[in-house]
Write an enzyme that holds these catalytic residues in place. Structure first.
Site, PDB file in Angstrom:
ATOM      1  N   ASP A 219      -4.952   5.408  13.088  1.00 44.50           N
ATOM      2  CA  ASP A 219      -6.114   5.686  12.400  1.00 44.50           C
ATOM      3  C   ASP A 219      -6.344   7.301  12.390  1.00 44.50           C
ATOM      4  OD1 ASP A 219      -6.911   6.124  14.792  1.00 44.50           O
ATOM      5  OD2 ASP A 219      -8.809   4.685  14.805  1.00 44.50           O
TER       6      ASP A 219
ATOM      7  N   VAL B 241      -6.818   8.830  15.335  1.00 46.57           N
ATOM      8  CA  VAL B 241      -7.660   9.211  16.489  1.00 46.57           C
ATOM      9  C   VAL B 241      -6.765   8.867  17.736  1.00 46.57           C
ATOM     10  CG1 VAL B 241      -9.905   8.859  17.756  1.00 46.57           C
ATOM     11  CG2 VAL B 241      -9.993   8.859  15.314  1.00 46.57           C
TER      12      VAL B 241
ATOM     13  N   GLU C  43       8.986  26.238   8.948  1.00 46.96           N
ATOM     14  CA  GLU C  43       7.512  26.966   8.792  1.00 46.96           C
ATOM     15  C   GLU C  43       7.893  28.405   8.475  1.00 46.96           C
ATOM     16  OE1 GLU C  43       4.857  25.332   7.827  1.00 46.96           O
ATOM     17  OE2 GLU C  43       5.460  23.368   8.545  1.00 46.96           O
TER      18      GLU C  43
ATOM     19  N   ASP D  88      12.712  23.394  11.712  1.00 53.47           N
ATOM     20  CA  ASP D  88      12.109  23.548  12.945  1.00 53.47           C
ATOM     21  C   ASP D  88      12.569  22.518  14.061  1.00 53.47           C
ATOM     22  OD1 ASP D  88      10.563  25.198  11.672  1.00 53.47           O
ATOM     23  OD2 ASP D  88       8.925  23.750  11.248  1.00 53.47           O
TER      24      ASP D  88
ATOM     25  N   ASP E  93       2.827  19.362  11.921  1.00 49.42           N
ATOM     26  CA  ASP E  93       3.948  18.229  11.555  1.00 49.42           C
ATOM     27  C   ASP E  93       3.871  17.115  12.691  1.00 49.42           C
ATOM     28  OD1 ASP E  93       4.256  19.634   9.517  1.00 49.42           O
ATOM     29  OD2 ASP E  93       5.912  20.658  10.059  1.00 49.42           O
TER      30      ASP E  93
ATOM     31  N   LEU F 180      23.245   6.775  -5.739  1.00 50.16           N
ATOM     32  CA  LEU F 180      22.344   6.066  -5.256  1.00 50.16           C
ATOM     33  C   LEU F 180      21.260   5.933  -6.143  1.00 50.16           C
ATOM     34  CD1 LEU F 180      21.616   8.158  -1.930  1.00 50.16           C
ATOM     35  CD2 LEU F 180      22.434   5.962  -2.063  1.00 50.16           C
TER      36      LEU F 180
ATOM     37  N   CYS G 142      23.051  13.135 -14.451  1.00 49.74           N
ATOM     38  CA  CYS G 142      24.125  13.770 -13.458  1.00 49.74           C
ATOM     39  C   CYS G 142      23.637  15.297 -13.275  1.00 49.74           C
ATOM     40  CB  CYS G 142      25.347  13.518 -13.808  1.00 49.74           C
ATOM     41  SG  CYS G 142      26.030  11.876 -14.277  1.00 49.74           S
TER      42      CYS G 142
END
Length: 604
Positions: A126, A128, A157, A165, A179, A410, A586
């Site tokens: 949530d 928290v 970043e 990172d 992040d 895919l 494509c």
């Protein structure tokens, strides 16, 4: 490891011990008694709760002052503390032993220091970080599930960094921390721990290459975030702050789930005790949290487009112009990859696949780079990787790469329900071959990666009959207000694995011829590999017979798709793509908005 710890008392002596709030210390009273003792009594300070257990059963209610108990074999004292100590050794328990007739013989005692120790995460998802959530050490799927979530820090970043990172053990800015998932170590107790005790944060060796942990230093004088766990760093000694304190840590994922990594990682905090100089530390209390690394999620054609990508070549100026007009009508943006980046490779769809990753606190797009090396391999790193835009790749070490490793091979369906089983994020479709030694297949490392994400259970279709072998040459998905609609040839598999009905399937006209290897190639532009931008479809112009001033193939396709509320735009791609065994889809690629559905609510 919240529970009970054994403490050894000895008559005629006093010892010191730490008691972690929420745990019990157990003492074998019979074993600590002098030879002539037949009974015992207990006195303790107000901050200590005491139970007397005979043969494993606790006496009901508190022990009244002055009460004595017979010293039977198996008699155990269990005591705990309800609040943290203000000073070291500020609580105590005294056990008095008595002979026949009630004569006191001796005493044994323990001075107690109560401390609170809790490693906490957002276990109920949530946003928290609550204290001591009972589910923090486990992870379950579903809308009623629990368990914390990590993002792989696969974006970049800082423009000064050459890699994502997650390949760096430094934090360049506070944006890096956004992040990461917050983890809080909450402590309560005296200003200093008693001598011989320390608090250590650690990760198992098996998880060290999958998770990184940062901690803030000098919070009041130019904050500096230090890498404390992960890779070569297996443990970190925590400085006890004293009083009631919260130490903030920031946790990042380093790897997406894969065939050798199911996605779960654990982090532990232990209270260590030194029994004597030269003897290794012993853990007397351990608290554990578990994270699941968020998967990479592929986006289907039915989600709203954000950006359309196309390569600029010497011979496709008119094609790019037509794509730009289509993009403007669809209300999204066009990104052109020029020659100094594409290096002569026009097949944008074959190089990359767009997806995203998501946690309760954040989500961002992630591009999956194919193992193909034809010129565009630097484009996703130079043009896409950046702040809040991630990058991931899988490259085989010993397998040869084939055309089936291009990401035109895919596809992903919209959400489907199959025999009562829901796939709220759709199912990935992979073009493959019959299981024969001569057949082409997507390399195992890429297939394993797609299967390991769990939330879009892949389905393998037969595509090796085609010269390029791409699944998007015979199946795609278009938006429809009432039902999922699929344009396909592998009918039976799709009906079974996606729960489709015959009315969900639309057949588009196509004509193939065999090449010298016996593989099929389109005779005229194949209309299935179209680009789908919400209601606007960019379809390869088929150049069929003209009847009444209109191409009969175009008219037929309009009659099939426009009743669904779709708008058909036919794009000329013969010179720039069709002649090279590709079509509109494509040569383009689309970044889309993520699903509104949270993947952790799924049940794989």
């Amino acid at each position: 490891m919240r529970g009970e710890r054994t403490l050894r008392l000895q008559h005629g002596s006093r010892i010191q011990a730490l008691c972690v709030l929420g745990t019990h210390l157990a003492v074998d009273v019979h074993g600590a008694a002098p030879a002539r003792a037949v009974a015992f009594g207990v006195k303790h300070t107000e901050g200590v709760s005491v139970e007397v257990a005979a043969r494993g059963r606790a006496e009901e209610g508190p022990a009244p002052s002055g009460t004595r108990w017979p010293l039977d074999e198996g008699m155990v004292l269990r005591f705990s503390m309800s609040r943290a100590s203000a000073e070291v050794n500020d609580n105590k328990v005294i056990v008095s032993f008595y002979a026949e007739g009630g004569q006191p013989i001796d005493q044994a005692g323990v001075f107690l220091t109560g401390i609170g120790l809790s490693l906490d995460v957002d276990a109920d998802r949530d946003g928290v970080v609550e204290k001591n959530n009972p589910n923090k050490a486990s992870w379950t799927w579903g809308p009623e599930g629990h368990g914390a979530i990590l993002l792989v820090s696969c974006d970049r970043e800082s423009p000064l960094s050459p890699a994502p990172d997650c390949d760096d053990e430094r934090v360049f800015s506070k944006e890096d921390l956004l992040d990461m998932s917050r983890m809080v170590l909450r402590t309560e107790g005296p200003q200093h721990l008693p001598r011989g005790y320390e608090i250590v944060l650690y990760v198992p060796v098996s998880d060290a290459d999958k998770v990184g942990v940062f901690h803030v230093q000098n919070p009041f004088f130019g904050q500096r975030y230090v890498h404390v766990l992960g890779r070569r760093k297996l443990c970190h000694t925590v400085q006890h702050a004293g009083g009631a304190a919260e130490l903030n840590f920031f946790v990042e994922g380093l790897r997406f789930p894969d065939d050798s990594f199911p996605g779960l990682v654990s982090i532990h905090v232990s209270l260590l005790e030194t029994l004597a100089e030269g003897i290794p530390h012993t853990p007397i209390f351990t608290d554990t949290v578990v994270f699941r690394v968020a998967p990479w999620i592929m986006t289907p054609n039915t989600l709203a487009p954000v950006n359309v990508f196309v390569c600029s070549m010497k011979d496709n100026y008119l094609f790019v112009k037509e794509v730009k007009n289509l993009v403007n009508k669809a209300g999204c943006d066009l990104k052109v990859c020029f020659g100094y980046i594409n290096r002569g490779d026009r097949w944008m769809q074959d190089e990359i696949e767009f997806g995203y990753t998501q946690a309760p606190h954040k989500s961002f797009p992630v591009v999956l780079d194919s193992p193909q090396v034809r010129g565009l391999e630097q484009a996703p790193i130079k043009e896409l990787l950046g702040p809040d835009f991630g990058y991931v790749s899988r490259e085989p070490l010993f397998e040869a790469v084939s055309s089936l490793d291009s990401f035109g091979n895919l596809e992903v369906s919209p959400p489907v329900t199959v025999a009562g089983k829901e796939f709220p994020l759709g199912r990935i479709l992979i073009g493959s071959s019959f299981p024969t030694p001569a057949g082409r297949r997507m390399t195992r490392v890429v297939r394993d990666f797609l299967f390991a994400q769990q939330v879009q259970a892949p389905v393998e279709l037969y595509s090796d009959w085609l010269a390029t072998g791409h699944v998007n040459e015979f199946v795609t998905f278009v938006p429809s207000p009432d039902t999922k609609r699929c344009i396909d040839w592998n009918r039976d598999i799709l009906k079974k694995e996606l729960g489709l009905m015959e009315e969900d399937i639309i057949d588009l006209p196509a004509l193939f011829k065999l090449d010298k290897q016996g593989k099929a190639m389109p005779y005229f532009p194949n209309m299935v590999p179209m680009i789908i931008l919400a209601k606007d479809l960019g379809i390869p112009k088929p150049f069929g017979p003209v009847l009444g001033g209109e191409c009969c193939l175009e008219r037929h396709v309009r009659s099939l798709l426009e009743p669904l509320g779709l708008r058909c735009h036919f794009l000329e791609d013969v010179a720039s793509y069709h002649g090279r065994l590709g079509e509109v889809r494509c040569g383009t690629n689309v970044q889309r908005r993520p699903f509104a559905f949270c993947w952790w609510h799924a049940t794989p």
